[in-house]
Design a protein around this motif. Structure first.
Motif, PDB file in Angstrom:
ATOM      1  N   ARG A 223       4.984  -2.284  -5.337  1.00 36.49           N
ATOM      2  CA  ARG A 223       5.717  -1.035  -5.566  1.00 36.49           C
ATOM      3  C   ARG A 223       4.821   0.096  -6.070  1.00 36.49           C
ATOM      4  O   ARG A 223       5.043   1.250  -5.745  1.00 36.49           O
ATOM      5  CB  ARG A 223       6.856  -1.291  -6.573  1.00 36.49           C
ATOM      6  CG  ARG A 223       7.853  -2.333  -6.100  1.00 36.49           C
ATOM      7  CD  ARG A 223       8.476  -1.934  -4.785  1.00 36.49           C
ATOM      8  NE  ARG A 223       9.273  -2.980  -4.185  1.00 36.49           N
ATOM      9  CZ  ARG A 223      10.548  -3.224  -4.480  1.00 36.49           C
ATOM     10  NH1 ARG A 223      11.138  -2.488  -5.395  1.00 36.49           N
ATOM     11  NH2 ARG A 223      11.201  -4.190  -3.881  1.00 36.49           N
ATOM     12  N   LYS A 224       3.823  -0.247  -6.886  1.00 40.51           N
ATOM     13  CA  LYS A 224       2.968   0.793  -7.459  1.00 40.51           C
ATOM     14  C   LYS A 224       1.522   0.335  -7.436  1.00 40.51           C
ATOM     15  O   LYS A 224       1.223  -0.826  -7.708  1.00 40.51           O
ATOM     16  CB  LYS A 224       3.385   1.102  -8.907  1.00 40.51           C
ATOM     17  CG  LYS A 224       2.475   2.122  -9.591  1.00 40.51           C
ATOM     18  CD  LYS A 224       2.935   2.405 -11.017  1.00 40.51           C
ATOM     19  CE  LYS A 224       2.003   3.399 -11.710  1.00 40.51           C
ATOM     20  NZ  LYS A 224       2.436   3.729 -13.088  1.00 40.51           N
TER      21      LYS A 224
ATOM     22  N   THR B  15       5.737   2.386  -3.114  1.00 40.90           N
ATOM     23  CA  THR B  15       6.491   3.621  -3.336  1.00 40.90           C
ATOM     24  C   THR B  15       5.759   4.590  -4.256  1.00 40.90           C
ATOM     25  O   THR B  15       6.092   5.776  -4.288  1.00 40.90           O
ATOM     26  CB  THR B  15       7.870   3.328  -3.956  1.00 40.90           C
ATOM     27  OG1 THR B  15       7.696   2.636  -5.201  1.00 40.90           O
ATOM     28  CG2 THR B  15       8.724   2.493  -3.019  1.00 40.90           C
ATOM     29  N   GLU B  16       4.747   4.107  -5.003  1.00 43.26           N
ATOM     30  CA  GLU B  16       4.045   4.979  -5.948  1.00 43.26           C
ATOM     31  C   GLU B  16       2.544   4.735  -5.864  1.00 43.26           C
ATOM     32  O   GLU B  16       2.082   3.612  -6.028  1.00 43.26           O
ATOM     33  CB  GLU B  16       4.543   4.721  -7.370  1.00 43.26           C
ATOM     34  CG  GLU B  16       3.952   5.643  -8.407  1.00 43.26           C
ATOM     35  CD  GLU B  16       4.546   5.459  -9.783  1.00 43.26           C
ATOM     36  OE1 GLU B  16       4.029   6.062 -10.740  1.00 43.26           O
ATOM     37  OE2 GLU B  16       5.531   4.700  -9.909  1.00 43.26           O
ATOM     38  N   LEU B  17       1.796   5.806  -5.629  1.00 42.35           N
ATOM     39  CA  LEU B  17       0.344   5.724  -5.518  1.00 42.35           C
ATOM     40  C   LEU B  17      -0.307   6.723  -6.470  1.00 42.35           C
ATOM     41  O   LEU B  17       0.018   7.902  -6.466  1.00 42.35           O
ATOM     42  CB  LEU B  17      -0.103   6.036  -4.085  1.00 42.35           C
ATOM     43  CG  LEU B  17      -1.619   6.129  -3.850  1.00 42.35           C
ATOM     44  CD1 LEU B  17      -2.285   4.775  -4.052  1.00 42.35           C
ATOM     45  CD2 LEU B  17      -1.925   6.686  -2.468  1.00 42.35           C
TER      46      LEU B  17
ATOM     47  N   ASN C  97       6.393   5.651   3.300  1.00 39.42           N
ATOM     48  CA  ASN C  97       7.591   5.898   2.501  1.00 39.42           C
ATOM     49  C   ASN C  97       7.273   6.008   1.008  1.00 39.42           C
ATOM     50  O   ASN C  97       8.066   5.610   0.160  1.00 39.42           O
ATOM     51  CB  ASN C  97       8.623   4.791   2.737  1.00 39.42           C
ATOM     52  CG  ASN C  97       9.338   4.969   4.057  1.00 39.42           C
ATOM     53  OD1 ASN C  97      10.004   5.975   4.298  1.00 39.42           O
ATOM     54  ND2 ASN C  97       9.183   3.992   4.941  1.00 39.42           N
ATOM     55  N   LEU C  98       6.094   6.558   0.714  1.00 40.06           N
ATOM     56  CA  LEU C  98       5.760   6.804  -0.684  1.00 40.06           C
ATOM     57  C   LEU C  98       6.745   7.805  -1.280  1.00 40.06           C
ATOM     58  O   LEU C  98       7.056   8.824  -0.669  1.00 40.06           O
ATOM     59  CB  LEU C  98       4.344   7.358  -0.806  1.00 40.06           C
ATOM     60  CG  LEU C  98       3.193   6.384  -0.548  1.00 40.06           C
ATOM     61  CD1 LEU C  98       1.867   7.139  -0.516  1.00 40.06           C
ATOM     62  CD2 LEU C  98       3.156   5.306  -1.618  1.00 40.06           C
ATOM     63  N   GLN C  99       7.213   7.510  -2.496  1.00 40.55           N
ATOM     64  CA  GLN C  99       8.099   8.431  -3.201  1.00 40.55           C
ATOM     65  C   GLN C  99       7.349   9.242  -4.245  1.00 40.55           C
ATOM     66  O   GLN C  99       7.800  10.315  -4.646  1.00 40.55           O
ATOM     67  CB  GLN C  99       9.234   7.648  -3.870  1.00 40.55           C
ATOM     68  CG  GLN C  99      10.147   6.947  -2.892  1.00 40.55           C
ATOM     69  CD  GLN C  99      11.209   6.127  -3.580  1.00 40.55           C
ATOM     70  OE1 GLN C  99      11.542   6.361  -4.745  1.00 40.55           O
ATOM     71  NE2 GLN C  99      11.763   5.149  -2.880  1.00 40.55           N
TER      72      GLN C  99
ATOM     73  N   GLN D 157       4.087  11.138   5.084  1.00 42.25           N
ATOM     74  CA  GLN D 157       5.121  10.582   4.215  1.00 42.25           C
ATOM     75  C   GLN D 157       6.502  11.141   4.570  1.00 42.25           C
ATOM     76  O   GLN D 157       6.650  12.336   4.840  1.00 42.25           O
ATOM     77  CB  GLN D 157       4.801  10.849   2.752  1.00 42.25           C
ATOM     78  CG  GLN D 157       3.507  10.205   2.287  1.00 42.25           C
ATOM     79  CD  GLN D 157       3.417   8.730   2.677  1.00 42.25           C
ATOM     80  OE1 GLN D 157       4.320   7.935   2.397  1.00 42.25           O
ATOM     81  NE2 GLN D 157       2.309   8.370   3.326  1.00 42.25           N
ATOM     82  N   ASN D 158       7.504  10.255   4.527  1.00 42.17           N
ATOM     83  CA  ASN D 158       8.866  10.633   4.906  1.00 42.17           C
ATOM     84  C   ASN D 158       9.804  10.782   3.723  1.00 42.17           C
ATOM     85  O   ASN D 158      10.926  11.277   3.891  1.00 42.17           O
ATOM     86  CB  ASN D 158       9.450   9.576   5.861  1.00 42.17           C
ATOM     87  CG  ASN D 158       8.639   9.430   7.129  1.00 42.17           C
ATOM     88  OD1 ASN D 158       8.278  10.432   7.754  1.00 42.17           O
ATOM     89  ND2 ASN D 158       8.332   8.206   7.514  1.00 42.17           N
ATOM     90  N   ASN D 159       9.368  10.344   2.537  1.00 38.06           N
ATOM     91  CA  ASN D 159      10.313  10.271   1.417  1.00 38.06           C
ATOM     92  C   ASN D 159       9.682  10.711   0.101  1.00 38.06           C
ATOM     93  O   ASN D 159      10.051  10.228  -0.966  1.00 38.06           O
ATOM     94  CB  ASN D 159      10.816   8.823   1.291  1.00 38.06           C
ATOM     95  CG  ASN D 159      12.094   8.718   0.514  1.00 38.06           C
ATOM     96  OD1 ASN D 159      12.881   9.662   0.466  1.00 38.06           O
ATOM     97  ND2 ASN D 159      12.308   7.580  -0.133  1.00 38.06           N
TER      98      ASN D 159
END
Length: 490
Positions: A150-151, A173-175, A195-197, A218-220
């Protein structure tokens, strides 16, 4: 007949305890099923235990990871005379690495650094090469074992990172990364992860085409943090603005090298903005934002330096109506008055009140009728603790339930009588909300909880369910107020 809860029900209960580490430790001792579920939760982000923990905790994490390594890695260590003890000579009970959903490469580097601290090279490999070998073998294991990442934080370019055998990265989701990483790293990641948020970038080199490609695909994307001390973020603004209708959280760190702020006006959906400035020149560009309206803005913070008050006041005039959370260490009288005028819907507030400005605090309580929490400095040039308590008891409305006090004097001036009077007034309020009474301590000062008579009064009203006392050290409070970003320079 003994009734047993189904495994999925137990799992949901233990998941609910994720933030309660001490209860999770107890669950480890219940039975094999409870232990296995608890271990999965605890190891999801095992790095949280490393923050401000004794060295033995760090070494315990490292030794467990070493025990989980495949035999070829252990043989490689043996060949290079790298001896890191493991908890047991047998195989671990669980595949701990597979439970991780957070991969912080800088924490792995620090773990290994802590172990080798003071060591001398005793073979052909230099100390740096030995450390790099251990770090890369651990990361290689994580890449193969983590099934849902996730991160990830990745700042150090000398780590051998490859996504050829890293199936879990598709869920990232988190970079958090550095701009100086090889362009190919970003290029590979962009093919798998779109899909990174949340993205946090530390600028320590020119922006590569690979990083631009990753952001553009990125889409999100919802949250963005830009950290610039040696370089500014000007070159990456065009690709960032392509996401201007999606990003809701923006955190800008700027120091030494001034970075442009005017691009922020294109982010019309922002709900949270944090400006962290370290030099006065960093916020000169803020003048280009003071007239811009952000209709969905709810959180505004200036954790360090604040722009000139007249510019912030104008910004509040245009954006204060929807603000729920405002934080600044600025001590300007006009700015404090503007809060009551332009921010009627505030729920959480931290701003410095000078001595003699009790009427401003009263005005804020009178005009900000949804206020739930406030943090106030007391003593010396600031408001007296007793006056603050009397004002809160008299002027705060039913929504209010959390008070943070930090006394800059070396000794608290609150007497047991002052406390009891305040608690009685709180008990007699129409609203029966429990008051969360948070005392922020400086380790060199004597605070109200260090007076035996004060503590008797506090315990009395805690037992009556009127208040809940929370003691926090100043260093911990400052870390809580500021989002955590880590830097590791190699």
């Amino acid at each position: 007949m003994v009734y047993r809860l189904p495994a999925d029900c137990i799992s949901e209960i233990i998941e609910y305890l994720e933030e309660d580490k001490y209860t999770l430790y107890s669950c480890l001792l219940a039975n094999r099923l409870w232990c296995e579920i608890s271990v999965k939760v605890l190891w999801r982000n095992v790095w949280s235990f490393y923050q401000q923990r004794p060295l033995r905790v760090a070494l315990s994490i490292l030794s467990t990871l070493i025990a989980c390594l495949p035999s070829e890695s252990k043989e490689l260590f043996h060949k290079n005379q790298i001896l890191i003890p493991t908890p047991t000579s047998k195989s671990p009970l669980f595949n701990y690495a597979a439970f991780c959903k957070v991969l912080l490469t800088h924490k792995i580097i620090r773990l290994v650094d802590d172990f080798f601290k003071g060591s001398l090279s005793v073979n052909s490999l230099s100390l740096k090469n030995r450390k790099d070998l251990v770090v890369n073998e651990i990361i290689k294991m994580f890449a193969k074992q983590i099934y849902s990442l996730r991160k990830m934080t990745y700042y150090c370019s000398n780590i051998n990172f490859t996504f050829a055998h890293f199936p879990g990265v598709q869920d990232l989701t988190e970079l958090c990364c550095s701009s100086n990483l090889p362009s190919n790293f970003f290029h590979q990641l962009s093919k798998i992860c779109q899909n990174l948020q949340s993205i946090s970038i530390e600028f320590s080199n020119d922006v590569s085409n690979g990083l631009i490609e990753l952001i553009s695909l990125q889409n999100n994307l919802r949250s963005l943090s830009l950290i610039a001390f040696d370089l500014n973020w000007e070159n990456i603004i065009p690709v960032l603005t392509t996401h201007s209708n999606m990003i809701t959280k923006l955190h800008l760190y700027s120091g030494v090298v001034s970075s442009p702020l005017s691009f922020v006006k294109s982010f019309s959906k922002l709900q949270e903005i944090i400006f962290t400035f370290y030099e006065e020149t960093d916020y000169e560009d803020f003048t280009k934002l003071e007239y811009i309206k952000f209709p969905e803005l709810q959180i505004l913070k200036f954790p360090t330096l604040c722009p000139k008050s007249d510019h912030v006041i104008k910004f509040l005039e245009n954006n204060g109506t929807n603000l729920k959370n405002f934080y600044t260490s600025e001590s300007d009288n006009a700015l404090r008055l503007s809060i009551a005028k332009y921010c009627p819907n505030l729920k959480n507030l931290f701003i410095v009140f000078k001595n003699g400005e009790l009427n401003i605090l009263k005005s804020i309580f009178s005009n900000c009728q949804n206020l739930e929490s406030i943090k106030i400095q007391c003593g010396k040039w600031y408001l007296a603790e007793k006056d603050v308590l009397e004002t809160i008891a008299t002027y705060s409305l039913n929504s209010f339930y959390k008070l943070k006090l930090y006394n800059v004097n070396r000794r608290s001036d609150l007497s047991p009588g002052d406390l009891e009077s305040f608690f009685i007034n709180w008990r007699n309020r129409t609203s029966k909300k429990l008051l969360e009474f948070i005392v922020i301590k400086n380790e060199n000062y004597i605070h109200l909880d260090e007076c035996e008579e004060n503590m008797k009064i506090i315990k009395k009203y805690e037992n009556l369910g009127i208040i809940k006392l929370v003691i926090k050290m100043l260093c911990d409070e400052e870390k809580d107020e500021e989002e955590e970003y880590y830097y590791y320079y190699c």
